[in-house]
Design a protein around this motif. Structure first.
Motif, PDB file in Angstrom:
ATOM      1  N   ARG A 101       0.831  -1.212   0.000  1.00 48.31           N
ATOM      2  CA  ARG A 101       0.000   0.000   0.000  1.00 48.31           C
ATOM      3  C   ARG A 101       0.861   1.255   0.000  1.00 48.31           C
ATOM      4  NH1 ARG A 101      -3.396  -2.861   3.458  1.00 48.31           N
ATOM      5  NH2 ARG A 101      -2.576  -1.836   5.311  1.00 48.31           N
ATOM      6  N   LEU A 102       1.997   1.186   0.709  1.00 45.45           N
ATOM      7  CA  LEU A 102       2.897   2.338   0.747  1.00 45.45           C
ATOM      8  C   LEU A 102       3.528   2.604  -0.616  1.00 45.45           C
ATOM      9  CD1 LEU A 102       4.965   2.472   4.063  1.00 45.45           C
ATOM     10  CD2 LEU A 102       3.516   4.224   3.071  1.00 45.45           C
ATOM     11  N   ILE A 103       3.850   1.528  -1.339  1.00 42.84           N
ATOM     12  CA  ILE A 103       4.405   1.698  -2.693  1.00 42.84           C
ATOM     13  C   ILE A 103       3.336   2.353  -3.577  1.00 42.84           C
ATOM     14  CG2 ILE A 103       5.178   0.455  -4.775  1.00 42.84           C
ATOM     15  CD1 ILE A 103       6.583  -1.529  -2.908  1.00 42.84           C
ATOM     16  N   ALA A 104       2.104   1.859  -3.468  1.00 40.95           N
ATOM     17  CA  ALA A 104       1.010   2.409  -4.277  1.00 40.95           C
ATOM     18  C   ALA A 104       0.737   3.864  -3.929  1.00 40.95           C
ATOM     19  CB  ALA A 104      -0.250   1.579  -4.076  1.00 40.95           C
ATOM     20  N   LYS A 105       1.040   4.262  -2.691  1.00 38.24           N
ATOM     21  CA  LYS A 105       0.831   5.653  -2.256  1.00 38.24           C
ATOM     22  C   LYS A 105       1.613   6.629  -3.137  1.00 38.24           C
ATOM     23  CE  LYS A 105       2.181   8.627   1.622  1.00 38.24           C
ATOM     24  NZ  LYS A 105       2.604   8.652   3.033  1.00 38.24           N
ATOM     25  N   TYR A 106       2.764   6.187  -3.653  1.00 36.54           N
ATOM     26  CA  TYR A 106       3.590   7.067  -4.496  1.00 36.54           C
ATOM     27  C   TYR A 106       3.167   7.019  -5.963  1.00 36.54           C
ATOM     28  CZ  TYR A 106       6.401   8.113  -0.463  1.00 36.54           C
ATOM     29  OH  TYR A 106       6.792   8.575   0.770  1.00 36.54           O
ATOM     30  N   ARG A 107       2.054   6.318  -6.232  1.00 32.92           N
ATOM     31  CA  ARG A 107       1.427   6.291  -7.561  1.00 32.92           C
ATOM     32  C   ARG A 107       2.408   6.010  -8.709  1.00 32.92           C
ATOM     33  NH1 ARG A 107      -2.759   5.845  -5.150  1.00 32.92           N
ATOM     34  NH2 ARG A 107      -4.380   7.403  -4.883  1.00 32.92           N
ATOM     35  N   PRO A 108       3.079   4.834  -8.686  1.00 29.08           N
ATOM     36  CA  PRO A 108       3.947   4.515  -9.818  1.00 29.08           C
ATOM     37  C   PRO A 108       3.141   4.408 -11.107  1.00 29.08           C
ATOM     38  CG  PRO A 108       3.641   2.594  -8.409  1.00 29.08           C
ATOM     39  CD  PRO A 108       3.025   3.754  -7.702  1.00 29.08           C
ATOM     40  N   THR A 109       3.794   4.603 -12.250  1.00 26.49           N
ATOM     41  CA  THR A 109       3.064   4.550 -13.523  1.00 26.49           C
ATOM     42  C   THR A 109       2.814   3.111 -13.957  1.00 26.49           C
ATOM     43  OG1 THR A 109       5.202   4.817 -14.577  1.00 26.49           O
ATOM     44  CG2 THR A 109       3.817   6.768 -14.437  1.00 26.49           C
ATOM     45  N   MET A 110       3.516   2.173 -13.303  1.00 26.26           N
ATOM     46  CA  MET A 110       3.324   0.756 -13.651  1.00 26.26           C
ATOM     47  C   MET A 110       2.573   0.029 -12.527  1.00 26.26           C
ATOM     48  SD  MET A 110       6.265   1.570 -12.170  1.00 26.26           S
ATOM     49  CE  MET A 110       7.250   2.051 -13.559  1.00 26.26           C
ATOM     50  N   PRO A 111       1.922  -1.108 -12.853  1.00 28.00           N
ATOM     51  CA  PRO A 111       1.174  -1.828 -11.808  1.00 28.00           C
ATOM     52  C   PRO A 111       2.090  -2.377 -10.711  1.00 28.00           C
ATOM     53  CG  PRO A 111       0.942  -2.918 -13.967  1.00 28.00           C
ATOM     54  CD  PRO A 111       1.823  -1.754 -14.163  1.00 28.00           C
ATOM     55  N   VAL A 112       1.551  -2.457  -9.512  1.00 32.58           N
ATOM     56  CA  VAL A 112       2.275  -3.051  -8.387  1.00 32.58           C
ATOM     57  C   VAL A 112       1.637  -4.409  -8.119  1.00 32.58           C
ATOM     58  CG1 VAL A 112       2.926  -2.800  -5.965  1.00 32.58           C
ATOM     59  CG2 VAL A 112       2.651  -0.757  -7.397  1.00 32.58           C
ATOM     60  N   LEU A 113       2.400  -5.486  -8.323  1.00 31.21           N
ATOM     61  CA  LEU A 113       1.886  -6.833  -7.997  1.00 31.21           C
ATOM     62  C   LEU A 113       2.213  -7.090  -6.537  1.00 31.21           C
ATOM     63  CD1 LEU A 113       2.716  -9.296 -10.916  1.00 31.21           C
ATOM     64  CD2 LEU A 113       0.568  -8.193 -10.393  1.00 31.21           C
ATOM     65  N   SER A 114       1.176  -7.199  -5.730  1.00 34.18           N
ATOM     66  CA  SER A 114       1.400  -7.414  -4.300  1.00 34.18           C
ATOM     67  C   SER A 114       1.267  -8.919  -4.036  1.00 34.18           C
ATOM     68  CB  SER A 114       0.349  -6.591  -3.562  1.00 34.18           C
ATOM     69  OG  SER A 114      -0.034  -7.201  -2.394  1.00 34.18           O
ATOM     70  N   VAL A 115       2.408  -9.546  -3.754  1.00 29.67           N
ATOM     71  CA  VAL A 115       2.387 -10.989  -3.487  1.00 29.67           C
ATOM     72  C   VAL A 115       2.198 -11.167  -1.982  1.00 29.67           C
ATOM     73  CG1 VAL A 115       3.643 -13.167  -3.740  1.00 29.67           C
ATOM     74  CG2 VAL A 115       3.966 -11.346  -5.419  1.00 29.67           C
ATOM     75  N   VAL A 116       0.980 -11.531  -1.602  1.00 28.36           N
ATOM     76  CA  VAL A 116       0.657 -11.654  -0.178  1.00 28.36           C
ATOM     77  C   VAL A 116       1.036 -13.051   0.302  1.00 28.36           C
ATOM     78  CG1 VAL A 116      -1.168 -11.472   1.554  1.00 28.36           C
ATOM     79  CG2 VAL A 116      -1.212  -9.993  -0.447  1.00 28.36           C
ATOM     80  N   ILE A 117       1.953 -13.073   1.272  1.00 28.88           N
ATOM     81  CA  ILE A 117       2.420 -14.361   1.808  1.00 28.88           C
ATOM     82  C   ILE A 117       1.593 -14.685   3.041  1.00 28.88           C
ATOM     83  CG2 ILE A 117       4.439 -15.641   2.605  1.00 28.88           C
ATOM     84  CD1 ILE A 117       5.165 -14.469  -0.021  1.00 28.88           C
ATOM     85  N   PRO A 118       0.792 -15.744   3.001  1.00 31.16           N
ATOM     86  CA  PRO A 118      -0.055 -16.069   4.158  1.00 31.16           C
ATOM     87  C   PRO A 118       0.775 -16.424   5.390  1.00 31.16           C
ATOM     88  CG  PRO A 118      -0.752 -17.280   2.206  1.00 31.16           C
ATOM     89  CD  PRO A 118       0.582 -16.690   1.891  1.00 31.16           C
ATOM     90  N   ARG A 119       0.237 -16.057   6.556  1.00 33.56           N
ATOM     91  CA  ARG A 119       0.894 -16.427   7.817  1.00 33.56           C
ATOM     92  C   ARG A 119       0.007 -17.426   8.539  1.00 33.56           C
ATOM     93  NH1 ARG A 119       2.633 -10.551  10.091  1.00 33.56           N
ATOM     94  NH2 ARG A 119       0.464 -10.153   9.583  1.00 33.56           N
ATOM     95  N   LEU A 120       0.626 -18.378   9.188  1.00 39.04           N
ATOM     96  CA  LEU A 120      -0.130 -19.383   9.928  1.00 39.04           C
ATOM     97  C   LEU A 120      -0.457 -18.819  11.312  1.00 39.04           C
ATOM     98  CD1 LEU A 120      -1.077 -22.270   9.447  1.00 39.04           C
ATOM     99  CD2 LEU A 120       1.019 -23.086  10.479  1.00 39.04           C
ATOM    100  N   LYS A 121      -1.732 -18.906  11.718  1.00 38.12           N
ATOM    101  CA  LYS A 121      -2.066 -18.412  13.070  1.00 38.12           C
ATOM    102  C   LYS A 121      -3.032 -19.391  13.738  1.00 38.12           C
ATOM    103  CE  LYS A 121      -5.782 -15.509  11.387  1.00 38.12           C
ATOM    104  NZ  LYS A 121      -6.508 -14.280  11.424  1.00 38.12           N
ATOM    105  N   THR A 122      -3.101 -19.327  15.059  1.00 37.41           N
ATOM    106  CA  THR A 122      -3.980 -20.254  15.768  1.00 37.41           C
ATOM    107  C   THR A 122      -4.756 -19.512  16.846  1.00 37.41           C
ATOM    108  OG1 THR A 122      -4.085 -22.250  17.128  1.00 37.41           O
ATOM    109  CG2 THR A 122      -2.131 -20.879  17.393  1.00 37.41           C
ATOM    110  N   ASN A 123      -5.960 -20.004  17.157  1.00 38.21           N
ATOM    111  CA  ASN A 123      -6.716 -19.447  18.286  1.00 38.21           C
ATOM    112  C   ASN A 123      -6.806 -20.510  19.385  1.00 38.21           C
ATOM    113  OD1 ASN A 123      -8.427 -21.303  17.214  1.00 38.21           O
ATOM    114  ND2 ASN A 123     -10.148 -19.908  16.888  1.00 38.21           N
ATOM    115  N   GLN A 124      -5.777 -21.400  19.451  1.00 37.88           N
ATOM    116  CA  GLN A 124      -5.688 -22.506  20.416  1.00 37.88           C
ATOM    117  C   GLN A 124      -6.601 -23.690  20.073  1.00 37.88           C
ATOM    118  OE1 GLN A 124      -4.142 -19.629  21.890  1.00 37.88           O
ATOM    119  NE2 GLN A 124      -2.573 -21.198  21.916  1.00 37.88           N
TER     120      GLN A 124
END
Length: 527
Positions: free
Chosen positions: A424-447
């Motif tokens: 989102r911070l990269i997109a804030k600077y409005r580059p002229t090319m697309p930003v591919l955001s590769v979201v890496i999932p994190r493992l979480k637990t609620n017990q």
């Protein structure tokens, strides 16, 4: 995308304006929010909307019950599966909306210079003399000479479907009004808007809370559009309410600014909210018409500098009934993009309009044309100056990645992120090319059970201009050895190549974490 980047500030050959646009994998960098309803809830139409460029589906709870919206949402899921286009879900609250109740849906004709009485007695039938309303406190809130508007979609520009009233006298709980223009009201509910009057109702009503805790929680909504946001406290209360609903603690809150009260507290609201929706329908009648553009430009600028998405509504009203927008509307869409808007929100145009798919398509085309002449260089300098020095670590990395990408004419920026913040911070600077955001999932637990995070973060970037998400394989952590990062990068590059965003010999800027350090690197692709 960046190779044919013109600037409005430079001389443009008039003939070059007519050159056909090059086909692009991403229809536009600016996102489109479509409201799903009677004309746009079949799998077929929703699929058309997704293909045309809709990336967020808005569910307006002013109309229809939860079962109705659930059916629409199930159709959306089927459409997402068949088109393979990601789509986020936005729940739009009713808020303290005043409504005229017309139970038998009789058409009401009001004549200019006549009078009509607004009464809280909902047992009465709506006629051209008496209009029952859902709020008992109107008589206490208004005085002689105040302005009230009533219409299905307040003042769309088609003034025959909305009526402008002036308060003549208050008798007990009833408000007697002079009618300023002749109009015909049709349908079961009309919105009533008392101009610049404080209405003493909570921003998050009990009806809204019920819709969020049942429908919203069950469907893990990505965005909550908080109607009639008037103070920062409204956003804090909504946030606290969401935090108690399990998964919804991740839901982003978009404050919908609809009246002068929201305008006066804009700065504090922006600080609390995740994004802003400029609801120009109600704003346009709460503000004098000549002030609307100034508020839009100032508000969008403030959102841009804060790095929070700005969404503009009511841009192509005439397309509710027509296949082409007016010249003023087409210019309005383009100006919103040049101002720095992240997304355009379509309401009546897709909800009950005759041409939902065509509307999304044409708005996307106008956005793409405006993006070509968006002065990125000026915008970048302005943003860097606003942020000031010393910059935070992340801000510095983000701005460096954009500067590098522009200097080497990269075709795309690839950003590895787990929270979505870096992208989102990269997109804030409005580059002229697309930003591919590769979201890496994190493992979480609620017990009790393990689950992966990441889907929320990926979908929530679908409202940010220029940001396009990819959900990575959870077996590849975001911050680990170089080897796993390389394999995820290969997957991202392959995806880019397959979709036509990246070609051989292109340069790509990659932003990722290696250990504790953030790294920006430039890759030149071979054959």
């Amino acid at each position: 995308m960046h190779s044919n980047h013109l600037l409005l500030e430079e001389p443009i050959r008039m003939a070059s304006i007519l050159e056909p646009s090059k086909a692009n994998f991403f229809p536009a960098m600016t996102k489109i929010v479509g409201t799903l309803g009677p004309r746009s809830r079949s799998v077929e139409v929703i699929s058309g909307c997704l293909k045309a460029g809709m990336s967020v589906a808005r569910f307006d709870f002013s109309l229809g019950d939860p079962e109705y919206h659930q059916e629409t949402l199930e159709n959306l899921k089927l459409a997402v599966k068949s088109t393979k286009k990601l789509c986020a879900v936005m729940l739009d609250t009713v808020g303290p909306e005043l409504q005229v109740v017309n139970k038998i849906e009789k058409t009401i004709s009001l004549q200019a210079d006549g009078t009509v009485t607004l009464t809280p007695d909902q047992g009465q039938e709506a006629t051209n003399e008496v209009l029952p309303i859902n709020f008992a406190g109107l008589a206490k809130a208004v005085k002689k000479g105040d302005t009230i508007f009533i219409g299905q979609y307040l003042f769309t520009g088609s003034e025959t479907t909305s009526v402008w009233l002036e308060v003549d006298e208050v008798t007990g709980d009833d408000v007697v009004c002079k009618i300023k223009n002749s109009a015909t009201l049709a349908g079961s509910l009309f919105t009533l808007h008392a101009s610049q009057i404080r209405i003493d109702l909570p921003t998050l009503t009990d009806k809204d809370k019920e819709a969020i805790s049942t429908w919203g929680a069950k469907n893990k909504i990505d965005f909550l559009s908080l109607s009639y946001t008037r103070h920062a406290e409204d956003v804090r209360e909504a946030r606290e309410f969401l935090s108690k609903l399990g998964d919804l603690s991740q839901t982003q809150i978009f404050a919908k600014i609809e009246n002068v009260e929201g305008l006066t507290h804009f700065d504090e609201i922006l600080q609390e909210a995740d994004g802003i929706i400029l609801s120009r329908g109600n704003l346009g009648i709460d503000l004098p018409p000549e002030k609307v553009f100034l508020f839009q430009k100032a508000a969008v600028y403030k959102c841009n500098m804060a790095g929070k998405p700005a969404v503009v509504t009511r841009v192509v009203d005439s397309m509710t009934d027509n296949l082409r927008p007016t010249r003023a509307e087409a210019t309005d869409v383009a100006n919103a993009v040049l101002d720095g808007t992240d997304a355009i929100l379509l309401g009546a145009e897709t909800l009950r309009g005759l041409y939902p798919v065509e509307t999304i398509s044409i708005v996307g085309k106008i956005c793409a044309e405006a993006e070509k002449v968006f002065n990125q260089d000026l915008y970048f300098k302005k943003t860097v100056k606003y942020v000031g020095e010393p910059m935070t670590h992340l801000e510095s990395i983000a701005s460096s990645a954009v500067r590098a990408a522009i200097k080497v004419k990269a075709s795309v920026i690839i950003c590895f992120t787990s929270s979505g913040r870096a992208a989102r911070l990269i997109a804030k600077y409005r580059p002229t090319m697309p930003v591919l955001s590769v979201v890496i999932p994190r493992l979480k637990t609620n017990q009790l059970r393990w689950s992966f995070s990441g889907a929320f973060e990926a979908r929530q970037s679908l409202i940010v201009r220029g940001l396009f998400p990819m959900l990575a394989d959870p077996r590849h952590p975001a911050e680990s050895t170089n080897a796993t990062n390389e394999s995820v990068l290969k997957v991202a590059l392959d995806h880019g190549k397959a979709s036509g965003v990246i070609k051989s010999h292109d340069r790509v800027v990659v932003c990722q974490k290696v250990g504790d350090a953030s790294v920006v690197k430039i890759i030149e692709l071979e054959d």
